[in-house]
Design a protein around this motif. Structure first.
Motif, PDB file in Angstrom:
ATOM      1  N   LEU A  66       0.828  -1.212   0.000  1.00  0.00           N
ATOM      2  CA  LEU A  66       0.000   0.000   0.000  1.00  0.00           C
ATOM      3  C   LEU A  66       0.860   1.259   0.000  1.00  0.00           C
ATOM      4  N   PHE A  79      -4.761   4.856   2.080  1.00  0.00           N
ATOM      5  CA  PHE A  79      -4.956   3.443   1.749  1.00  0.00           C
ATOM      6  C   PHE A  79      -6.431   3.059   1.844  1.00  0.00           C
ATOM      7  N   GLU A  82      -8.586   4.741  -0.948  1.00  0.00           N
ATOM      8  CA  GLU A  82      -8.423   4.120  -2.254  1.00  0.00           C
ATOM      9  C   GLU A  82      -9.039   2.721  -2.292  1.00  0.00           C
ATOM     10  N   ALA A  83      -8.869   1.967  -1.224  1.00  0.00           N
ATOM     11  CA  ALA A  83      -9.338   0.579  -1.214  1.00  0.00           C
ATOM     12  C   ALA A  83     -10.853   0.477  -1.243  1.00  0.00           C
ATOM     13  N   TYR A  84     -11.530   1.330  -0.499  1.00  0.00           N
ATOM     14  CA  TYR A  84     -12.986   1.220  -0.363  1.00  0.00           C
ATOM     15  C   TYR A  84     -13.747   2.204  -1.248  1.00  0.00           C
ATOM     16  N   GLN A 378      -7.165  -2.385   6.440  1.00  0.00           N
ATOM     17  CA  GLN A 378      -6.186  -2.365   5.354  1.00  0.00           C
ATOM     18  C   GLN A 378      -5.977  -3.743   4.748  1.00  0.00           C
ATOM     19  N   GLY A 381      -8.779  -4.302   2.633  1.00  0.00           N
ATOM     20  CA  GLY A 381      -8.703  -3.316   1.559  1.00  0.00           C
ATOM     21  C   GLY A 381      -7.744  -3.681   0.459  1.00  0.00           C
ATOM     22  N   ILE A 382      -6.621  -4.301   0.813  1.00  0.00           N
ATOM     23  CA  ILE A 382      -5.641  -4.652  -0.211  1.00  0.00           C
ATOM     24  C   ILE A 382      -6.201  -5.745  -1.125  1.00  0.00           C
ATOM     25  N   LEU A 385      -8.421  -3.903  -3.575  1.00  0.00           N
ATOM     26  CA  LEU A 385      -7.619  -3.192  -4.578  1.00  0.00           C
ATOM     27  C   LEU A 385      -7.078  -4.149  -5.639  1.00  0.00           C
ATOM     28  N   ARG A 386      -6.587  -5.292  -5.202  1.00  0.00           N
ATOM     29  CA  ARG A 386      -6.060  -6.269  -6.167  1.00  0.00           C
ATOM     30  C   ARG A 386      -7.163  -6.795  -7.082  1.00  0.00           C
TER      31      ARG A 386
END
Length: 458
Positions: A66, A79, A82-84, A378, A381-382, A385-386
């Motif tokens: 991140l 982070f 952007e993720a959510y 997080q 969240g990652i 994002l992926r």
């Protein structure tokens, strides 16, 4: 006359970023928690330090991916957003993170200041009100030290880091020179019990060790001021986590090779001695050396507080610049280019907390406040994002994905449970109040979840 607005400068190198991580990690924590962990776990105390090291390394993989992808001031704020989804649930998650930061960051700072005053008690007898006064003065002193440009702060950080290494190096050397350095490692499984590793006591011990490891991600809060962040942010975290893990294990082995864990546990059970490391030096080298070591431990506490206040002051600032938090936090100092309003507000809360609370309450509270929204948030969240963006173009990709994410979530849930009912209730109160404020604000400003037209926008 130039009308250019002040902005953050990318002035911190890999070395300086790593230094700021390490002095954040090695605060008063390991000196205060070392006897507490032994009191909880007896001869199995090293397992708690190993567990803390494993969790910090696994979690650092998440932070690295991140942090390298979004190298901006504020770290987790960016982070989560952007993720959510910037205009979706990410608005709420990032706001809740900043809301909790305004509470838990001063708690972290207060814990360093309280630990400073506790260890000062080895040198000077302090009544309770005097100890509180010392804690408050320490917060004020560090705030004044931080009231300057980031390039000079990097140099101050290196100076403080040298004191940290000298202190821990002396402790480790003392144990090695005494001749029984490896004895605690040989005895690690003497009273081994799987039941104790699954117990609430082990969870409580892990809470204390993980508190001592916290800070490996400090560089992410300073993402807007790190040179070549795609490479330097991950590198600084892994160097910090591995390096400090080795130092903590060596320091614990060193101390317990001179003062048996049975004796330290007895002190904990009877409330006799809170200056175990100073006593360790005293037994090896005498009272004068112990006083010098205590001064060096106080130096370490100041260094950690310096790094904590530096990193966290960037979080409310980043959110305010983004229009997601109170506008006043977006102000940079007109000549020194640092978020002075954010720094002063956090310092003000830290000053009050250092006068109100005790260390044993603060450590559990710090972790309980952060686990659900920040650390687990997080990790989930990652994955989002992926799934949405893929991994093409990522400066750093965690190995063995998704195993580190699964491990991190499970370990953080165990630690959250181990913080205890009082700390969990405190988290729920902070979370609930932040949720109410967010919903009122989003209703007024037509943010998610009230803006149905932008609900799925990312």
């Amino acid at each position: 006359m130039s009308t250019e607005q002040p902005k953050l400068q990318r002035s911190l190198s890999l070395f300086q970023g790593t230094v700021l991580n390490m002095i954040d990690m090695v605060g008063i924590g390991p000196f205060v928690t070392l006897p507490i962990v032994i009191g909880l776990m007896g001869g199995m105390f090293l397992y708690a330090w190993i567990a803390g090291a494993i969790l910090s390394l696994v979690d650092a993989m998440i932070w690295s991916e991140l942090g390298a992808a979004y190298p901006l001031a504020g770290g987790s704020y960016n982070f989560l957003k952007e993720a959510y989804g910037k205009n979706g649930m990410g608005k709420m998650m990032s706001f809740l993170y900043v809301w909790q930061t305004v509470i838990q960051a001063p708690l972290v700072a207060a814990s360093a200041a309280i630990g400073f005053s506790q260890y000062l008690g080895y040198l000077i007898h302090l009544d309770e009100w005097q100890a509180k006064a010392v804690s408050g003065v320490v917060i004020i002193f560090i705030t004044l030290l931080l009231y300057r440009k980031i390039d000079s702060i990097g140099k101050i950080g290196v100076l403080l880091w040298m004191g940290v290494l000298l202190t821990i190096g002396w402790i480790i050397f003392g144990g090695i020179a005494n001749g029984n350095f490896l004895q605690p490692l040989h005895q690690i499984s003497t009273d081994f019990s799987w039941g104790q590793l699954a117990s609430f006591a082990f969870g409580q011990a892990c809470v204390k060790t993980i508190y001592s490891y916290l800070g490996y991600y400090n560089v992410c809060h300073l993402g807007g001021e790190i040179k070549d962040p795609g490479k330097n942010i991950p590198r600084s975290m892994f160097i910090s986590a591995i390096g400090i893990g080795i130092l903590y294990m060596a320091m614990n082995m060193s101390v317990s090779s001179v003062i048996s864990w049975q004796e330290i546990k007895h002190w904990q059970d009877t409330g006799q001695n809170n200056f175990v490391v100073s006593t360790f030096i005293e037994r090896l080298y005498g009272t004068g050396a112990a006083k010098l070591a205590t001064v060096m431990i106080l130096w370490v506490a100041l260094a950690s507080l310096f790094a904590v206040m530096l990193g966290y002051s960037r979080v409310p600032y980043a959110a305010a610049v983004d229009g997601a938090f109170f506008k006043v936090f977006a102000k940079l100092h007109p000549t020194k280019n640092f978020p002075y309003v954010s720094l002063l507000v956090l310092a003000g809360f830290a000053f009050v907390f250092s006068l109100l609370f005790k260390m044993k309450h603060i450590i559990d509270g710090i972790l309980a406040m952060r686990i659900m929204i920040q650390f687990i948030g997080q990790a989930v969240g990652i994955t989002l994002l992926r799934k949405r963006n893929g991994t093409t173009g990522l400066p750093y990709k965690m190995p063995l994905y998704p195993l580190p994410v699964i491990m991190a979530v499970l370990m953080w849930l165990f630690v959250f449970y181990a913080t205890g009912l009082t700390s969990i209730v405190s988290f729920l109160l902070v979370f609930g109040s932040g949720l109410v404020v967010y919903l009122i604000s989003s209703g007024i400003n037509n943010y998610w979840p009230f803006n149905s037209g932008n609900k799925t926008e990312k």
